[in-house]
Write a protein that holds these residues in place. Structure first.
Motif, PDB file in Angstrom:
ATOM      1  N   TRP A 125      43.822 -75.670  14.445  1.00  0.00           N
ATOM      2  CA  TRP A 125      43.002 -76.741  15.041  1.00  0.00           C
ATOM      3  C   TRP A 125      41.641 -76.824  14.348  1.00  0.00           C
ATOM      4  CZ3 TRP A 125      38.487 -76.395  18.116  1.00  0.00           C
ATOM      5  CH2 TRP A 125      38.090 -77.613  18.678  1.00  0.00           C
ATOM      6  N   ARG A 129      40.433 -80.087  12.094  1.00  0.00           N
ATOM      7  CA  ARG A 129      39.228 -80.800  12.529  1.00  0.00           C
ATOM      8  C   ARG A 129      38.155 -80.802  11.435  1.00  0.00           C
ATOM      9  NH1 ARG A 129      35.660 -78.115  16.806  1.00  0.00           N
ATOM     10  NH2 ARG A 129      33.809 -78.822  15.798  1.00  0.00           N
ATOM     11  N   THR A 130      37.942 -79.663  10.815  1.00  0.00           N
ATOM     12  CA  THR A 130      36.909 -79.572   9.785  1.00  0.00           C
ATOM     13  C   THR A 130      37.327 -80.283   8.505  1.00  0.00           C
ATOM     14  OG1 THR A 130      36.321 -77.437  10.748  1.00  0.00           O
ATOM     15  CG2 THR A 130      35.364 -77.962   8.622  1.00  0.00           C
ATOM     16  N   ARG A 133      36.691 -83.893   9.004  1.00  0.00           N
ATOM     17  CA  ARG A 133      35.261 -84.166   8.928  1.00  0.00           C
ATOM     18  C   ARG A 133      34.790 -84.190   7.480  1.00  0.00           C
ATOM     19  NH1 ARG A 133      32.046 -79.727  10.979  1.00  0.00           N
ATOM     20  NH2 ARG A 133      33.409 -79.876  12.770  1.00  0.00           N
TER      21      ARG A 133
END
Length: 145
Positions: A125, A129-130, A133
């Protein structure tokens, strides 16, 4: 037949669709009957992306994205391996923990069987997510929306 070096995903060039892009061709044929606005938007986005990648600043942005994604992968993998290595250390350093049981199962089996899956899920996760980004920041720098 000539050899082609693939360095990026297929894209639409200003002069037309790149060779070997059957899916882009089918989108073009379907969109042409609707006025071609989707094709024009795709061509403009691809042209701006290619122009950004071909410029010196664009190459710096791409290298920066690759470095940040590599760094992210190394950090997540190292963190996961560190936590994985902490399990046997904890069992060895805490007296009596290895001999204890939970619902009749040895604690070390429960720890490895049920305790590792949340760590894997959390690592995945955080990575996704990173990485998203990082890619969003790259798109903002390049100018693609």
């Amino acid at each position: 037949m000539t050899r082609v070096r693939v360095t990026a995903p297929r894209s639409v060039r200003a002069g037309g669709i790149t060779a070997g892009s059957a899916t882009a061709g089918s989108v073009t044929a379907g969109s042409a009957s609707q006025g071609g606005s989707a094709v024009t938007a795709a061509r403009l986005a691809a042209a701006s992306r290619e122009a950004a990648e071909e410029s010196d600043a664009g190459q710096v942005f791409v290298r920066s994205l690759i470095r940040s994604q590599l760094r992210l992968g190394v950090v997540v993998a190292a963190g996961f391996l560190l936590i994985l290595a902490a399990f046997p250390l904890m069992l060895g350093l805490v007296p009596g923990l290895a001999e204890s049981t939970i619902m009749g199962l040895p604690f070390d089996w429960v720890l490895l069987g049920a305790g590792i899956y949340p760590v894997v899920g959390l690592s995945a996760w955080l990575y996704i997510r990173t990485a998203a980004r990082n890619e969003s920041r790259y798109r903002d720098l390049v100018g693609d929306k």
